[in-house]
Every structure is written in C-alpha cells, then in structure tokens.
Design a protein around this motif. Structure first.
Motif, PDB file in Angstrom:
ATOM      1  N   THR A 194       0.824  -1.217   0.000  1.00  0.00           N
ATOM      2  CA  THR A 194       0.000   0.000   0.000  1.00  0.00           C
ATOM      3  C   THR A 194       0.856   1.264   0.000  1.00  0.00           C
ATOM      4  O   THR A 194       0.371   2.348  -0.331  1.00  0.00           O
ATOM      5  N   LEU A 228      -4.821  -1.966  -1.911  1.00  0.00           N
ATOM      6  CA  LEU A 228      -5.918  -1.423  -1.118  1.00  0.00           C
ATOM      7  C   LEU A 228      -7.244  -2.115  -1.439  1.00  0.00           C
ATOM      8  O   LEU A 228      -8.018  -2.463  -0.539  1.00  0.00           O
ATOM      9  N   LEU A 257      -2.363   3.791   6.298  1.00  0.00           N
ATOM     10  CA  LEU A 257      -3.484   4.447   5.624  1.00  0.00           C
ATOM     11  C   LEU A 257      -3.561   5.926   6.000  1.00  0.00           C
ATOM     12  O   LEU A 257      -3.854   6.785   5.151  1.00  0.00           O
ATOM     13  N   SER A 288      -8.123   4.120   0.028  1.00  0.00           N
ATOM     14  CA  SER A 288      -7.680   4.034   1.423  1.00  0.00           C
ATOM     15  C   SER A 288      -8.868   4.197   2.372  1.00  0.00           C
ATOM     16  O   SER A 288      -8.999   3.481   3.375  1.00  0.00           O
TER      17      SER A 288
END
Length: 491
Positions: free
Chosen positions: A383, A395, A422, A439
């Motif tokens: 991510t 994600l 995130l 996210s």
C-alpha cells in the motif's frame, strides 16, 4: 507486327523519360486489350509494357483497375501457371496494384487466392516467395480477401514453409520466416469472421507450424500481436492443442535452460489468458497447475512471465483465484519472492499476484491460506509502494479480504501497522486521489473491528477525514463524508 510493337514498347518504357510520352499517346489503353490474347509472347511484352508505364503512377493504376485489368491478370496466373516469365509479370502487376482499395475489391470477385497458394507451393526461389508474400500481405488488409486466403489454405502453406526452414541460419531463410510470420499475423488480426475462419481451418498437422511461428514471432519481434485474438479464436486454439504444445515445449526448455524460448512461450500463454473464455478453458484443462510446476525455474525473466501469466488467469475469475489461493507451494514461493530485493521486478510481480488472488477471491479459505503463508504483511507494505497502480491493487484486495474474513486479518493488520499506513496516505498531499479514495474504502471495512476502530480513533484519522471533505476531487470528498459517517456510527 503487334507482338514486336509490344516488345519495343516494353523496352522503351524502361526509360523514365519515355513514360510520359507513352501515357500521352494513350498507349496503356491500347495495350490492355492485348492481355486477352492467347499468344504467350504477346502477353509477356504487353504485360511488361503496361507495368513499366504505370509503375508508381497511382492515377494510371486506378484507371487500369477501372477498365478491368484485374481479371486479365488473374486469368494469366490461372492459364499459364507453369510459365515463369508470365507468372512473374502477373505477380509484379498485382504487387503494384494490390494497395489500391479498388483493386482489392476487384480481386475479391476472382479466385486469386487459389492461384497465389499454387504459386506459394511451387515457388523454388526466395525471390518468388518474397513477391508472393508481398502480394498476400497487401490483400490481407481486406477482410473479404482475408477469409478467401484462409479458405484457400494459405495458413497451411505458411506452416509448411516454417517447418521446412525451422532452424536454418541462412540470412535468406530468416527473411522468409519473418515474412511468413508477419503474414500469419495479418491473417489473424482484423475482422472477426476471418479470424474465426483461420482457426477453424487449421488441421492438427498445422499446429506444429503455428507453434513454431508463435515462438519465432515472440522472440524476434518481442510482441504479443499474434495472440491478440478474439475470445472464439482463443477457444479454437485450445481445441487445436496449441496451448498444451506450448507448455510441452516450455517444460522441455526449462530443463535445457533456453530462457529466450521460455519467455516467448510464456508471453504467448499470458496473452492467451486475457479473454474470459480462455481463463475458464485453462482452468478446466489444468493449465494453471502446469504453469505452477514451472516455478522451479531460476531465471528471473521466466519467473516474471510466470507470475504475469498466473495473474492474468486470476483476473476476474473467482474459481482461478480460489485454486491459486489454496496452493501452499505457490503461496510460499510468492511470499519468498515478495521479500526479494532485486532489479528484475519479481518482488513487485509476486505482490501483484497475491493482491489479484485476494481481490478476485470470494473464499474465507483463501484469506486464511494467504495469512498462514505470511502474505498479508507484504500486501500491507504494498500500500506504500511508489507506484500508484500497485497501491490501488493492494488497497482493493485488502478491502475485499476484510469484507470476507476480517477476523482472520485483524491481528496481522495490527502487527503491520495498516491503520498508520493508511493515515500517512490520507495526509500526504502527493497521494493520488484514487489512492486516497481506496484508502478510505478500506478504512470503512476496518471500522467493523473493535480493536482496529480503536486504533483509527487513537490515530486521530477523524481530523484528516474532515480536512479531506474540502478536497479538490469530488470522489475524495464523497468518500471522506461517508467514512466520517461510518466512524461516527451514523450509517
């Protein structure tokens, strides 16, 4: 004196400066009726004279087609197929005219395809083969003619030529192989009907030649064009056994170590795995397992192609994702590659395959298997990749996996600090809008876990979400509002 006069004109027309006087004297229109003669010498000289006068003169060539020269040329090929000089003249004329749309339309009304196949079979010199290839290449641009060429057996003859010249190191043979390969590409691309006819008309005997062609084309041109087929064609390629022949060849090459052939075969398989119908057929025939068996290869380029082929198989197919996602050997190999730091791209491709398996999977067993193999932490790391495409893949995959079995993922998410990752993505002004959007989609899933919700609240993500409500991107704003509502328990 007509034969002698035509001979004189054919010699005069060799001189560039004499072409204009010949045209002004209307000699072309005078010569055309002579192409109906039964005198071979007359046909030879009249044909040469017309060809030389009209060479590189598009308006004159259009006029030739309009007054009906095409049927005359095809008649010469038909009636005098054994006469080398006449065949040469007729082929040169067709070569000069074949680029014209009007000529292609006129040729589609004749049996030129059958005559060109005859000339391919009896051609003894490289020069003759090359000129026939040039004519065929021009005609293959027309869908109606393409179907006729396939019906007439052009692919079979090309396959025979490829088999005959396979392995030759002579420069002339290499040129012929390239021309034959390019011609097969032209026959495969374009109209749907011609493509279907191509695949329908191939015999089992022709398949070996097509495989040789595929590998040649992939290696020499480094392109996937040949296998950019429609769904129905790919299915027919399966029925012909091309896929398993490629796999047989690939397995032999893995043992012998010829990585260029391995890459070529894998590129072909990867492109064939694109249509949905191919994915289903590959799964039913156990192709995925055969590809997995090749993971023992130590060649990074081959490993890269293997991973790409498997990812293409999993794309959009829950069944494929479930098969791949419950194979311990594959998952362990992927996790091993996910930890590798090298310039070959293996690490990134292994991560992308893991993400694809999770994304397209609908099974708790797969989520559990990937976690058992220690693969989740690598997807969390993904991510924060420098590539937005990979970030989004990770994600989305984690969001889907969380919807399937958040309980299994809760602990590895905490250990790998997913919530904190995130938050960084949401705060960073350089993060793309799509990554921010995805996210927040994942955050909404995580809020279903008491422990992860606590982490989200403690990390003060709420403040960041409130700032994103005034973001310049409308989708980001909507998702920020939705995520805040979920966080507050409003929805």
């Amino acid at each position: 004196c007509a034969v002698k006069a035509a001979h004189v004109l054919s010699e005069i027309a060799k001189n560039e400066e004499m072409k204009t006087p010949c045209i002004e004297a209307d000699l072309v229109l005078t010569l055309i009726p002579l192409l109906e003669s039964t005198d071979q010498e007359m046909l030879l000289h009249a044909g040469r004279a017309i060809g030389r006068i009209c060479y590189d003169n598009r308006s004159l060539q259009e006029e030739l087609v309009k007054v009906g020269v095409i049927p005359s040329l095809v008649r010469i090929l038909t009636d005098y197929a054994e006469s080398e000089p006449l065949v040469h003249v007729a082929l040169l004329a067709l070569y000069n005219l074949a680029d014209l749309d009007s000529a292609k339309e006129a040729l589609s009304m004749t049996k030129v395809a059958e005559q060109l196949v005859k000339q391919l079979r009896r051609a003894e010199s490289h020069e003759r083969l090359e000129i026939v290839f040039e004519v065929l290449q021009a005609l293959a641009e027309n869908d109606a003619l393409k179907v006729q060429l396939v019906d007439a057996g052009v692919p079979e003859v090309l396959s025979e030529i490829l088999l005959r010249l396979h392995g030759s190191s002579q420069a002339e043979d290499t040129c012929i192989v390239k021309a034959a390969s390019d011609l097969i590409v032209s026959l495969l691309l374009g109209g749907e009907k011609s493509n279907l006819e191509f695949c329908d008309n191939q015999s089992k005997a022709t398949t070996n030649g097509l495989c040789l062609f595929a590998l040649y084309y992939m290696r020499k041109k480094n392109a996937l064009t040949f296998f950019s087929l429609r769904d129905g064609n790919c299915l027919r390629m399966f029925q012909l056994g091309v896929i398993h022949q490629l796999l047989d060849l690939l397995e032999k090459q893995v043992q012998s170590g010829d990585t260029s052939v391995q890459q070529a075969a894998l590129s072909a398989l990867q492109s064939l795995a694109i249509p949905v119908v191919s994915k289903v057929q590959m799964l039913e025939e156990g192709v995925a397992q055969r590809i997995e068996a090749l993971l023992r290869s130590e060649s990074p380029p081959v490993q890269f192609k293997l991973l790409g082929t498997l990812r293409m198989l999993a794309d959009g197919q829950a069944d494929a994702a479930e098969i791949l996602g419950q194979d311990p050997q594959l998952l362990n190999r992927l996790v091993q590659w996910c930890s590798v730091s090298d310039p070959s791209g293996i690490c990134g491709e292994a991560n992308r395959l893991l993400a694809s398996i999770l994304h397209h999977n609908r099974s708790q067993e797969v989520v559990k298997a990937i976690q058992a193999a220690q693969g989740v932490k690598h997807l969390v790391s993904m991510t924060t990749s420098e590539h937005a495409a990979m970030q989004n893949e990770a994600l989305k995959a984690l969001a889907i996996a969380s919807a399937i079995d958040l309980e299994t993922l809760e602990e590895p998410f905490k250990e790998s600090q997913l919530v904190q990752n995130l938050h960084k993505l949401l705060r960073d002004d350089n993060t793309s809008p799509e990554v921010k959007y995805n996210s927040m989609g994942l955050l909404c899933r995580l809020l279903n876990s008491g422990d992860l919700r606590q982490e989200i609240e403690e990390d003060k993500i709420k403040d960041t979400l409130e700032r994103l409500c005034s973001h310049s991107n409308g989708n980001v704003v909507k998702e920020a509002i939705t995520t805040l509502q979920v966080l507050r328990g409003e929805t």
